[in-house]
Every structure is written in structure tokens, then in C-alpha cells.
Design an enzyme around this catalytic site. Structure first.
Site, PDB file in Angstrom:
ATOM      1  N   ASP A 161       0.709  -1.390  -0.258  1.00 54.35           N
ATOM      2  CA  ASP A 161       0.336  -0.035   0.069  1.00 54.35           C
ATOM      3  C   ASP A 161       0.946   1.615   0.355  1.00 54.35           C
ATOM      4  O   ASP A 161       0.428   2.123  -0.767  1.00 54.35           O
ATOM      5  CB  ASP A 161      -1.051  -0.414   1.208  1.00 54.35           C
ATOM      6  CG  ASP A 161      -1.697  -1.469   1.735  1.00 54.35           C
ATOM      7  OD1 ASP A 161      -2.467  -1.364   0.371  1.00 54.35           O
ATOM      8  OD2 ASP A 161      -1.479  -2.087   2.494  1.00 54.35           O
ATOM      9  N   HIS A 189      -4.368  -3.078   6.615  1.00 59.21           N
ATOM     10  CA  HIS A 189      -4.223  -3.376   4.621  1.00 59.21           C
ATOM     11  C   HIS A 189      -5.905  -4.586   4.322  1.00 59.21           C
ATOM     12  O   HIS A 189      -5.594  -5.245   4.578  1.00 59.21           O
ATOM     13  CB  HIS A 189      -3.461  -4.702   4.548  1.00 59.21           C
ATOM     14  CG  HIS A 189      -2.881  -4.789   3.204  1.00 59.21           C
ATOM     15  ND1 HIS A 189      -2.916  -4.385   2.371  1.00 59.21           N
ATOM     16  CD2 HIS A 189      -3.614  -6.667   2.925  1.00 59.21           C
ATOM     17  CE1 HIS A 189      -3.199  -4.789   0.865  1.00 59.21           C
ATOM     18  NE2 HIS A 189      -3.489  -5.972   1.052  1.00 59.21           N
TER      19      HIS A 189
HETATM   20  P1  NAX Z   1      -2.111 -18.557  -4.766  1.00 63.53           P
HETATM   21  O1  NAX Z   1      -3.504 -18.973  -3.707  1.00 63.53           O
HETATM   22  O2  NAX Z   1      -1.009 -18.365  -5.328  1.00 63.53           O
HETATM   23  O3  NAX Z   1      -0.751 -19.013  -2.961  1.00 63.53           O
HETATM   24  C1  NAX Z   1      -1.105 -19.237  -1.489  1.00 63.53           C
HETATM   25  C2  NAX Z   1      -0.015 -20.599  -1.867  1.00 63.53           C
HETATM   26  O4  NAX Z   1      -0.578 -20.888   0.202  1.00 63.53           O
HETATM   27  C3  NAX Z   1      -1.321 -21.817  -1.799  1.00 63.53           C
HETATM   28  O5  NAX Z   1      -0.203 -22.534  -3.132  1.00 63.53           O
HETATM   29  C4  NAX Z   1      -1.485 -22.594  -1.317  1.00 63.53           C
HETATM   30  O6  NAX Z   1      -1.299 -23.932  -1.179  1.00 63.53           O
HETATM   31  C5  NAX Z   1      -0.295 -22.120   0.232  1.00 63.53           C
HETATM   32  N1  NAX Z   1      -1.168 -21.999   1.243  1.00 63.53           N
HETATM   33  C6  NAX Z   1      -2.473 -22.587   1.689  1.00 63.53           C
HETATM   34  N2  NAX Z   1      -3.399 -22.606   3.353  1.00 63.53           N
HETATM   35  C7  NAX Z   1      -1.271 -23.172   3.488  1.00 63.53           C
HETATM   36  C8  NAX Z   1      -1.253 -22.964   4.558  1.00 63.53           C
HETATM   37  N3  NAX Z   1      -2.360 -23.404   5.629  1.00 63.53           N
HETATM   38  N4  NAX Z   1       0.253 -23.335   4.865  1.00 63.53           N
HETATM   39  C9  NAX Z   1       1.514 -23.383   3.976  1.00 63.53           C
HETATM   40  N5  NAX Z   1       0.806 -23.117   2.861  1.00 63.53           N
HETATM   41  C10 NAX Z   1      -0.138 -22.676   2.539  1.00 63.53           C
HETATM   42  O7  NAX Z   1      -1.829 -16.840  -3.805  1.00 63.53           O
HETATM   43  P2  NAX Z   1      -1.212 -15.701  -3.995  1.00 63.53           P
HETATM   44  O8  NAX Z   1      -1.280 -14.403  -4.991  1.00 63.53           O
HETATM   45  O9  NAX Z   1       0.449 -15.555  -3.871  1.00 63.53           O
HETATM   46  O10 NAX Z   1      -1.274 -14.729  -2.195  1.00 63.53           O
HETATM   47  C11 NAX Z   1      -1.171 -15.504  -0.822  1.00 63.53           C
HETATM   48  C12 NAX Z   1      -1.722 -14.216  -0.350  1.00 63.53           C
HETATM   49  O11 NAX Z   1      -1.308 -12.928  -0.015  1.00 63.53           O
HETATM   50  C13 NAX Z   1      -3.320 -14.267  -0.064  1.00 63.53           C
HETATM   51  O12 NAX Z   1      -3.979 -14.608   1.016  1.00 63.53           O
HETATM   52  C14 NAX Z   1      -3.251 -13.308  -0.782  1.00 63.53           C
HETATM   53  O13 NAX Z   1      -4.821 -12.195  -0.350  1.00 63.53           O
HETATM   54  C15 NAX Z   1      -2.492 -12.142  -0.034  1.00 63.53           C
HETATM   55  N6  NAX Z   1      -2.098 -10.887  -0.279  1.00 63.53           N
HETATM   56  C16 NAX Z   1      -1.669 -10.169   0.529  1.00 63.53           C
HETATM   57  C17 NAX Z   1      -1.077  -9.278   0.382  1.00 63.53           C
HETATM   58  C18 NAX Z   1      -0.698  -7.782   1.132  1.00 63.53           C
HETATM   59  O14 NAX Z   1      -0.439  -6.442   0.857  1.00 63.53           O
HETATM   60  N7  NAX Z   1      -0.741  -7.996   2.446  1.00 63.53           N
HETATM   61  C19 NAX Z   1      -1.171  -8.511  -1.635  1.00 63.53           C
HETATM   62  C20 NAX Z   1      -1.714  -9.403  -2.591  1.00 63.53           C
HETATM   63  C21 NAX Z   1      -2.111 -10.666  -1.948  1.00 63.53           C
HETATM   64  O15 NAX Z   1      -3.297 -11.027  -2.267  1.00 63.53           O
END
Ligand code: NAX
Length: 327
Positions: A161, A189
Site C-alpha cells: 500500500d 491492509h
Molecule cells: P495463491 O493462492 O497463488 O498461493 C497461496 C498458496 O498458499 C497456495 O499454494 C496454497 O496451497 C498455500 N497455502 C494455503 N494454506 C497454507 C498453509 N496453511 N500453509 C502453507 N501454505 C498454504 O495466492 P497468492 O496470490 O500467492 O496470495 C497469497 C496471499 O497473499 C493471499 O492471502 C492474498 O490475499 C495475500 N495478499 C496480500 C497482500 C498484502 O499486501 N498484504 C497483497 C497481495 C495478496 O493479495
């Protein structure tokens, strides 16, 4: 040569992981002279583990000189063993028909388990950044689940952000993004965050005076930064990944290497500064030195800012109340 630092990354086979891991291994996060060991966590699901093994093959094929080791895990109790840094990216996304409280409780389960694992096996000085959404509340849950670790070492990512706001201000003023100092993003966020350029400076000049347009602030700048994530999903068909990974790199880089007096935004447990209740995981302006962050103190909070700061605070308080019974 320096001893390697151990970095755990969760959600390692996901979109953000795919942009993040290569840059950590390349030294962008902890420094170009700092060897790293990657401890990568994915869910036990066979497909996720297989995808992770593919990412690791590619990391191998980069032959990164700073990469001193790399392991795959399906259990946080092994993934977090002896780590210096944890970047918690993996989270449960909102599925069809899922309500906000279902999302909160699904993530509460993940982050209580991971907080407990950190508490049990990580280095006592481990520093944690939570990226997975709802990032602030997930960080709060992990912190509360790790009573033996310093609460201040749990942080949430507001840096994307912050960087988004920097780029909007650079475009508006026609100045270089690198020349903008003293920007803040307060709060959660989420679209309720409050990007605040009242104190921002470019080459000794006030950004507020340069722009001198409160309507632009309220009606263009705040909504553009607040809804940037949605705009990227709309354009790309996928949520921000490379920019999120870049922000995670910036956040830990600055925490680890220091900011030389420069202000950056981190989501951190409040110490009561600016009347934000203690322990709320809230975006604050900080400077970093010797591996510690410090809140920038003494800034004036005008009526408009207080209203915005309370609005995003109320959302956080509600989220954190909503998971209290699970902690
Ligand atoms: P993806 O769905 O591409 O990847 C997430 C990965 O995490 C998957 O491979 C899944 O198998 C794995 N996973 C789920 N639960 C797990 C656990 N308990 N232990 C280990 N691995 C686990 O998502 P992606 O685009 O990489 O985004 C990841 C996260 O970042 C999401 O929650 C998203 O909302 C968040 N974001 C946060 C942002 C921020 O500024 N704080 C911005 C970007 C993003 O949206």
C-alpha cells in the site's frame, strides 16, 4: 563469510511465492553478502507439494551463489525449525459463498497453528511478516499464539500500500518515486487504510503544498490506493503477485538492513502511540536501525486524519474481536 540465515516461506508454491523465492535466494532481501537457507511450507495436498518441487527445481537451476540450502515441508513444526525469518504468505482465500467470518475463522486456524509452531521451534529472535490476508489480523493471531516470542517481532504487510501510494504521488507531481520521503499508510491492509501525505517531502518541498488539492486527495488518491488491489484483479484476472512479493522484500530488507532515517510503513502491534490501543496490528510510520523498528513520534493528527485513522482502526478491532474466542 557470514553464517547463513534461515528463512521460512509459506504458500511457497503460490503466485506470490513464485516471485518472492527467487529474489530472497538472490540476496535482494537480506543483502548481497548474506547466504540464506530456504525452508518452504505448502499444504500436504499432493498437487501443492508437487508444484513446490517444481519451483524448487527452478530455484536449483538458477544456481544462486547465496543459496546455502533448501528444504520442502508440509508441517510448520519442521518448516519453522531454527528460522531467523518467517514470511507467511499462504492463507485461505475467500471461496464462493464464504462469508467474512468464515474467512476469518479458516485463517484463524492456520495462523494459530503457525504461531504455535513458531513459538515451539523457531529461533527466539525470529522476525515474522504476514502477507496472507487478512494480513493484520492473521499477524495478530500468530502473535497471540506465540507467547514466548517477542510480540514486536510479528508484523503485517502494509508496504504494498505504501509503494502504491508512492507511485501515485510520483505520477501526480511528475517527480521521481525515489525522491518522495515521509509518506505514511495508517491502519489495516484493506480498502479502509489511510495513505497520508501531509508530511511527505520531495527535495525539501512539501508534497501537500505541491499538490494543494484536497478534493484530489479525498476523491482520487485515497480511493485509487485503497482499491488498487481490485483494479489489478480486474485488469490481470489474478491478484497482485510480483508487486506483493516486491513489497515483502522491501519490508524485511528495511527491517534487517535499516532505513537510514527514511520512513517506511509497517503493520506492527501498537504500543499505544497515536491513541491506537495497545496490541492492535496497525500500519504505522517507522524507521529501522540495527534490526529494530521505531514508530515515528510527534506527528500532528488533524480532524480528518483522526476520522480516517479511527475508521480503519474500527475495522481491525472488529476483526480481532471476531477471532478472540479462537485464541
Ligand atoms: P495463491 O493462492 O497463488 O498461493 C497461496 C498458496 O498458499 C497456495 O499454494 C496454497 O496451497 C498455500 N497455502 C494455503 N494454506 C497454507 C498453509 N496453511 N500453509 C502453507 N501454505 C498454504 O495466492 P497468492 O496470490 O500467492 O496470495 C497469497 C496471499 O497473499 C493471499 O492471502 C492474498 O490475499 C495475500 N495478499 C496480500 C497482500 C498484502 O499486501 N498484504 C497483497 C497481495 C495478496 O493479495
Amino acid at each position: 563469510a557470514k553464517a547463513p540465515l534461515r528463512v521460512a516461506v509459506t504458500g511457497a508454491a503460490g503466485q506470490i511465492g513464485y516471485s518472492l523465492l527467487f529474489r530472497i535466494a538472490n540476496g535482494d532481501m537480506l543483502g548481497k553478502d548474506q547466504p540464506v537457507i530456504l525452508q518452504l511450507l505448502e499444504i500436504p495436498d499432493e498437487k501443492a507439494q508437487k508444484a513446490l518441487s517444481g519451483v524448487m527445481m527452478e530455484i536449483d537451476d538458477c544456481a544462486f551463489p547465496l543459496l546455502a540450502g533448501m528444504t520442502a515441508h508440509s508441517d510448520p513444526m519442521t518448516a519453522f525449525k531454527d528460522i531467523d525469518y518467517a514470511v507467511l504468505v499462504g492463507a485461505r482465500p475467500r471461496g464462493p459463498g464464504m462469508e467474512r467470518k468464515d474467512l476469518l475463522s479458516a485463517n484463524a486456524q492456520i495462523f494459530t497453528a503457525q504461531g504455535k509452531a513458531l513459538n515451539a521451534v523457531a529461533k527466539r529472535t525470529v522476525k515474522t511478516l504476514v502477507v496472507g490476508n487478512p494480513a493484520n489480523t492473521n499477524a495478530y493471531i500468530a502473535m497471540k499464539s506465540a507467547p514466548d516470542l517477542p510480540a514486536k517481532n510479528f508484523t503485517a504487510m502494509l508496504r504494498l500500500d505504501h509503494n502504491r501510494a508512492l507511485s501515485q504521488l510520483a505520477a501526480k507531481t511528475g517527480k521521481a518515486v525515489a525522491d518522495i520521503e515521509k509518506l505514511i499508510v495508517w491502519g489495516n491492509h484493506s480498502p479502509t487504510m489511510y495513505p497520508d501525505y501531509r508530511f511527505a517531502m520531495i527535495g525539501g518541498q512539501s508534497v501537500k503544498q505541491m499538490i494543494n488539492d484536497e478534493e484530489w486527495n479525498k476523491n482520487t488518491f485515497l480511493p485509487t490506493v485503497g482499491k488498487r488491489g481490485a483494479a489489478i484483479i480486474d485488469a490481470r484476472g489474478l491478484s497482485s503477485a510480483a508487486s506483493a512479493a516486491n513489497a515483502a522484500i522491501d519490508h524485511i530488507h528495511d527491517w534487517h538492513c535499516g532505513t537510514n532515517g527514511k520512513w517506511v510503513t509497517m503493520g506492527i502491534p501498537s504500543d499505544g502511540s497515536y491513541d491506537i490501543p495497545k496490541d492492535v496490528m496497525y500500519g504505522f510510520p517507522v524507521t529501522c536501525e540495527n534490526g529494530e523498528y521505531k514508530i515515528v513520534q510527534g506527528l500532528e493528527v488533524d480532524a480528518f486524519s483522526r476520522e480516517r485513522m479511527n475508521f480503519t482502526l474500527n475495522e481491525l478491532t472488529e476483526e480481532q474481536e471476531g477471532v478472540k474466542h479462537l485464541l
